[in-house]
Scaffold this active site. Structure first.
Site, short mmCIF file in Angstrom:
data_model
loop_
_atom_site.label_atom_id
_atom_site.label_comp_id
_atom_site.label_asym_id
_atom_site.label_seq_id
_atom_site.Cartn_x
_atom_site.Cartn_y
_atom_site.Cartn_z
N SER A 90 0.87 -1.18 0.00
CA SER A 90 0.00 0.00 0.00
C SER A 90 0.90 1.22 0.00
O SER A 90 2.07 1.14 0.41
CB SER A 90 -0.86 0.01 1.27
N TYR A 148 -2.11 -0.29 10.37
CA TYR A 148 -2.08 -0.57 8.92
C TYR A 148 -0.74 -0.12 8.33
O TYR A 148 -0.10 -0.84 7.57
CB TYR A 148 -3.25 0.18 8.26
N LYS A 165 1.95 -2.65 6.69
CA LYS A 165 2.30 -2.56 5.26
C LYS A 165 3.78 -2.22 5.07
O LYS A 165 4.39 -2.66 4.09
CB LYS A 165 1.39 -1.54 4.56
N1 LIG Z 1 -8.58 -0.26 -1.77
C1 LIG Z 1 -7.48 0.46 -1.56
O1 LIG Z 1 -7.49 1.69 -1.69
C2 LIG Z 1 -6.20 -0.20 -1.19
C3 LIG Z 1 -5.03 0.55 -1.23
C4 LIG Z 1 -3.83 -0.03 -0.88
C5 LIG Z 1 -3.80 -1.37 -0.51
N2 LIG Z 1 -4.95 -2.08 -0.46
C6 LIG Z 1 -4.87 -3.48 -0.06
O2 LIG Z 1 -5.51 -4.27 -1.04
C7 LIG Z 1 -5.92 -5.49 -0.43
C8 LIG Z 1 -7.37 -5.74 -0.80
O3 LIG Z 1 -8.17 -4.69 -0.26
P1 LIG Z 1 -9.50 -4.17 -0.99
O4 LIG Z 1 -9.40 -2.72 -1.09
O5 LIG Z 1 -9.74 -4.96 -2.20
O6 LIG Z 1 -10.56 -4.45 0.16
P2 LIG Z 1 -11.91 -5.34 0.14
O7 LIG Z 1 -12.47 -5.18 1.50
O8 LIG Z 1 -12.73 -5.01 -1.04
O9 LIG Z 1 -11.37 -6.83 -0.05
C9 LIG Z 1 -10.60 -7.45 0.95
C10 LIG Z 1 -10.89 -8.94 0.88
O10 LIG Z 1 -10.08 -9.59 1.86
C11 LIG Z 1 -10.89 -10.52 2.55
N3 LIG Z 1 -10.35 -10.79 3.89
C12 LIG Z 1 -10.33 -9.98 4.97
N4 LIG Z 1 -9.78 -10.61 6.02
C13 LIG Z 1 -9.43 -11.84 5.57
C14 LIG Z 1 -8.84 -12.97 6.19
N5 LIG Z 1 -8.48 -12.96 7.49
N6 LIG Z 1 -8.61 -14.07 5.44
C15 LIG Z 1 -8.97 -14.08 4.14
N7 LIG Z 1 -9.57 -13.08 3.51
C16 LIG Z 1 -9.79 -11.95 4.23
C17 LIG Z 1 -12.27 -9.89 2.60
O11 LIG Z 1 -13.29 -10.84 2.86
C18 LIG Z 1 -12.35 -9.28 1.21
O12 LIG Z 1 -12.87 -10.18 0.25
C19 LIG Z 1 -5.67 -5.34 1.06
O13 LIG Z 1 -4.45 -5.96 1.40
C20 LIG Z 1 -5.56 -3.85 1.24
O14 LIG Z 1 -4.79 -3.49 2.37
C21 LIG Z 1 -6.15 -1.54 -0.79
#
Ligand SMILES: NC(=O)c1ccc[n+]([C@@H]2O[C@H](COP(=O)([O-])OP(=O)(O)OC[C@H]3O[C@@H](n4cnc5c(N)ncnc54)[C@H](O)[C@@H]3O)[C@@H](O)[C@H]2O)c1
Length: 259
Positions: A130, A142, A146
């Protein structure tokens, strides 16, 4: 290419599953959202396994499923995540801190450990970091987790290079998803903040992150390991200087001539 994607039921993971399916990858999707994961797997014609990434047996089992069903594991995408503990440093309960580190960082350790064991010689491990892993742009736990993902990516890459296993990370800026809805209140608020602060003035999409995963998994990236590719519309590296140049244009004119 046999690929495991964790956190595949929603957001970035689901977009990556769709992109990899279009490219012909053989997928095992993992998530704690069984209904969402099963529906996506049915739509893509691939496997789904319940996988809580904080549970070592679940992570070991999803890796084993790829070997059982497809004969190998070529690519492991450690993506599952949540926003985790919020609040000031004096307020975060220890159990909320530990849970956040477990979901965001220990999960990447477990995914890397079990993927590397079955990959043998050659493979690609890709972690979702991230911008919060590069700069303090997110809540404390977080951000710490990260930053740990970035460190573990580089550390594991240095060990596993001898086996031909590449380890890289993608560091997205804010992307519309359930997680950002939680962080910003709603997607419209997130998009307004992103447009105003991102030097390119653009919003990063989940499909663009999926494209970056696909690049890192593919043959064009065969000499890339230990890297973190930031996909953030210029936010982390360029923001301060971009602001300077925006102001400079106001004062000096866009041709750069003072007067
Ligand atoms: N959306 C953003 O802006 C953003 C930015 C930087 C990094 N990220 C990272 O991207 C990744 C995905 O996030 P997203 O934005 O798609 O969020 P999201 O909430 O849409 O999806 C996250 C998924 O992870 C699953 N999850 C949560 N805890 C879990 C566990 N213990 N075991 C298995 N699955 C689990 C959830 O059920 C969900 O399907 C994460 O690592 C997040 O930190 C997201």
């Amino acid at each position: 290419m046999a690929t495991v994607i964790t956190g595949a039921a929603n957001g970035l993971g689901a977009a990556t599953a769709r992109r990899f399916a279009r490219l012909g990858a053989k997928l095992v999707l993992g998530d704690i959202d069984d209904a969402g994961g099963q529906a996506l797997a049915a739509a893509l014609g691939c496997e789904f396994r319940h996988c809580d990434v904080t549970n070592e047996a679940d992570v070991e089992a999803i890796v084993a499923a790829s070997v059982e069903v497809y004969g190998s594991l070529d690519c492991m995408i450690n993506n599952a995540g949540q926003l985790g503990a919020l609040g000031g440093i004096g307020e975060i309960p220890l159990d909320a801190w530990n849970r956040t580190i477990s979901v965001l960082l220990t999960s990447v350790f477990l995914g890397t450990k079990h993927a590397a064991r079955v990959m043998g010689r050659g493979g690609s491990i890709i972690n979702t970091a991230s911008v919060g892993g590069i700069a303090p742009l997110a809540p404390h736990a977080y951000t710490a987790a990260k930053h740990g993902v970035v460190g573990l990516t580089r550390s594991a890459a240095s060990e596993l290079a001898v086996d031909g296993i590449r380890v890289n990370a993608v560091a997205p800026g804010s992307v519309p998803s359930r997680m950002t809805e939680l962080a910003y209140g709603d997607v419209a608020a997130m998009e307004a903040v992103s447009k105003a602060r991102n030097p390119l003035g653009t919003i990063v999409s989940a499909d663009e992150i999926a494209g970056c995963f696909a690049y890192l998994a593919g043959p064009d990236a065969r000499n890339i390991t230990g890297q973190v590719i930031t996909v953030d519309s210029g936010l982390t590296d360029l923001r301060l200087n971009a602001d300077y140049y925006r102001k400079k244009a106001d004062y000096f004119g866009r041709d750069g001539v003072e007067g």
